[in-house]
Design a protein around this motif. Structure first.
Motif, mmCIF file in Angstrom:
data_model
loop_
_atom_site.group_PDB
_atom_site.id
_atom_site.type_symbol
_atom_site.label_atom_id
_atom_site.label_comp_id
_atom_site.label_asym_id
_atom_site.label_seq_id
_atom_site.Cartn_x
_atom_site.Cartn_y
_atom_site.Cartn_z
ATOM 1 N N ALA A 282 0.823 -1.216 0.000
ATOM 2 C CA ALA A 282 0.000 0.000 0.000
ATOM 3 C C ALA A 282 0.853 1.260 0.000
ATOM 4 O O ALA A 282 0.529 2.241 -0.684
ATOM 5 N N ARG A 285 1.987 1.842 -3.477
ATOM 6 C CA ARG A 285 0.868 2.177 -4.364
ATOM 7 C C ARG A 285 0.462 3.637 -4.215
ATOM 8 O O ARG A 285 -0.003 4.262 -5.178
ATOM 9 N N GLU A 286 0.667 4.203 -3.026
ATOM 10 C CA GLU A 286 0.364 5.622 -2.825
ATOM 11 C C GLU A 286 1.246 6.531 -3.675
ATOM 12 O O GLU A 286 0.880 7.677 -3.952
ATOM 13 N N TRP A 330 7.404 13.690 -1.046
ATOM 14 C CA TRP A 330 7.622 12.909 0.183
ATOM 15 C C TRP A 330 9.031 13.159 0.720
ATOM 16 O O TRP A 330 9.208 13.401 1.926
#
Length: 434
Positions: A282, A285-286, A330
């Motif tokens: 996950a 996938r973000e 990020w």
């Protein structure tokens, strides 16, 4: 008021002089652009190295005086029956993707579509001729037991070198280098050789530890060519215990990467592993593009290509489909807690390398650095934060007598960072002024 004496440890030493002697015919400072294997794997029509002389001329115009390459010594001079392969080497990259395009198309260094043939020995000679014309020197290394062979269309090169028993690989490399050096000498280019590395990043290649026979081969090759600087490269030298390095290296060609915030992201998304259950998870996938396929839809390159490279299938998938804007955001958002430690890590590693080189009485080179492996279109290292870290690394290295440095591993024609012309000229000028 009198000054207190607080011990010899408080007295600063000037360590800016070179750590070891450099042959008189070579530049007394090297500013290096890292062309690795890309100078022959991205040489098709319209690609960065299609016009080899123009690429060399451009590097010289930006202030570089050294080019570090994979010279493919085992392919060209290894005596493994590869003469015809080298004379008509078909570059295939990682191969076509079932979704269109090709595997690795947005992965740094792996964005090689292939589809052309080259005579690699003739190309190497042409590179040295261009280097001579533009006042450049060449650092010769091999990536063959790390990744070079994966870019060939045929597995013949990989299979030939892979068939060499592990314990014999350093000997094959040494013999190949001896033959290549003699060939370059016969063509009048011996003085153009700045350094010979038995292999790039021996600690991250399909090779035994250097102390298990490799150091002996470095010593043997140095005895055969005492006028040349000969060594082996490390990707991550033991900075906290440099005494563990084997004796006999003719130069300290080591790499300085401080992954810091990048490592935090890589661990979060599990991108450097292989065979992870449930990949992509996950967290990864973000970060993916909205049109990213599933792993099954993406498919796989030929299986032998994964055996021919230390880069994993998860890395290729991830970097091909990561949204670089989300990736960069990020890293920038999470960078502040890592800022000081990344600066300290770069400085401490560069200083440790220089101190070891000074102890050994050999020149020191930082042939790669400073942050780490990112997607092709990620701009973290090219941006203000990455450039600041690079400048810090370059300054620290020069202050401690390092002979040669890269501005960044990404400052080369096959990376977007090559477009930062003014930054490269300014930093190269600073290096050469020392």
């Amino acid at each position: 008021m009198t000054e207190r004496y607080l011990g010899s440890g408080t007295i600063e030493r000037d360590e800016s002089a070179l750590t070891g002697p450099v042959p008189a015919h070579l530049p007394q400072r090297l500013t290096i652009t890292l062309w690795d294997f890309s100078w022959y794997t991205q040489a098709g029509p319209g690609e960065p190295y299609a016009d080899l002389d123009a690429a060399v001329a451009e590097a010289a115009s930006l202030g570089y005086n050294a080019i570090r390459i994979c010279a493919a010594p085992v392919l060209l001079f290894g005596g493994l029956g590869l003469y015809e392969v080298a004379r008509d080497l078909e570059i295939g990259g990682l191969g076509p993707s079932p979704l269109g395009g090709y595997f690795g198309q947005r992965t740094r260094w792996y964005d090689a579509p292939g589809g052309y043939r080259i005579d690699l020995r003739a190309r190497l000679l042409a590179l040295f001729q261009s280097a001579a014309a533009h006042g450049m020197v060449i650092i010769l290394a091999s990536w063959e037991y790390q990744q070079s062979t994966a870019f060939a269309a045929s597995p013949a090169w990989f299979e030939a070198i892979d068939a060499v028993p592990l314990a014999d690989r350093y000997g094959v490399l040494s013999d190949a280098w001896d033959a290549m050096i003699e060939w370059l000498t016969d063509h009048g280019h011996r003085d153009r050789i700045a350094l010979v590395e038995l292999h790039n990043e021996v600690d991250f290649s399909i090779l035994p530890a250097l102390e298990d026979g490799g150091a002996e081969e470095v010593t043997r090759l140095r005895a055969q060519h005492p006028d040349l600087l000969i060594t082996a490269g490390y990707g991550k030298p033991p900075h906290l215990a440099m005494h563990r390095l084997p004796d006999g290296l003719g130069a300290a060609q080591f790499h300085v990467y401080s992954y810091g915030v990048l490592d935090a992201l890589q661990q979060r998304i599990d991108i450097r592993s292989e065979g992870s259950e449930g990949f992509p998870h996950a967290a990864l996938r973000e970060l993916l593009r909205s049109d990213a396929p599933s792993l099954a839809e993406y498919g796989r390159a030929a299986e032998w290509k994964y055996r021919a490279t230390v880069v994993t299938d998860q890395m290729i998938y991830g970097y091909d489909w990561i949204d670089p804007v989300v990736w960069d955001t990020w890293l920038v958002d999470h960078y502040p807690p890592y800022q000081q430690v990344m600066h300290r890590e770069i400085a401490s590693r560069a200083i440790a390398i220089a101190a070891w080189a000074r102890w050994q009485g050999v020149p020191a080179i930082v042939g790669e650095g400073w942050v780490g492996y990112t997607p092709l279109h990620g701009t973290f290292e090219e941006g203000p934060i990455g450039r600041s870290l690079a400048e810090h690394g370059v300054r620290t290295a020069l202050d401690h007598g390092v002979w040669g440095v890269v501005l960044s591993s990404n400052a080369a024609p096959h990376h977007p960072m090559w477009q930062l012309r003014d930054w490269q000229r300014e930093l190269n000028a600073q290096i050469l002024a020392r």
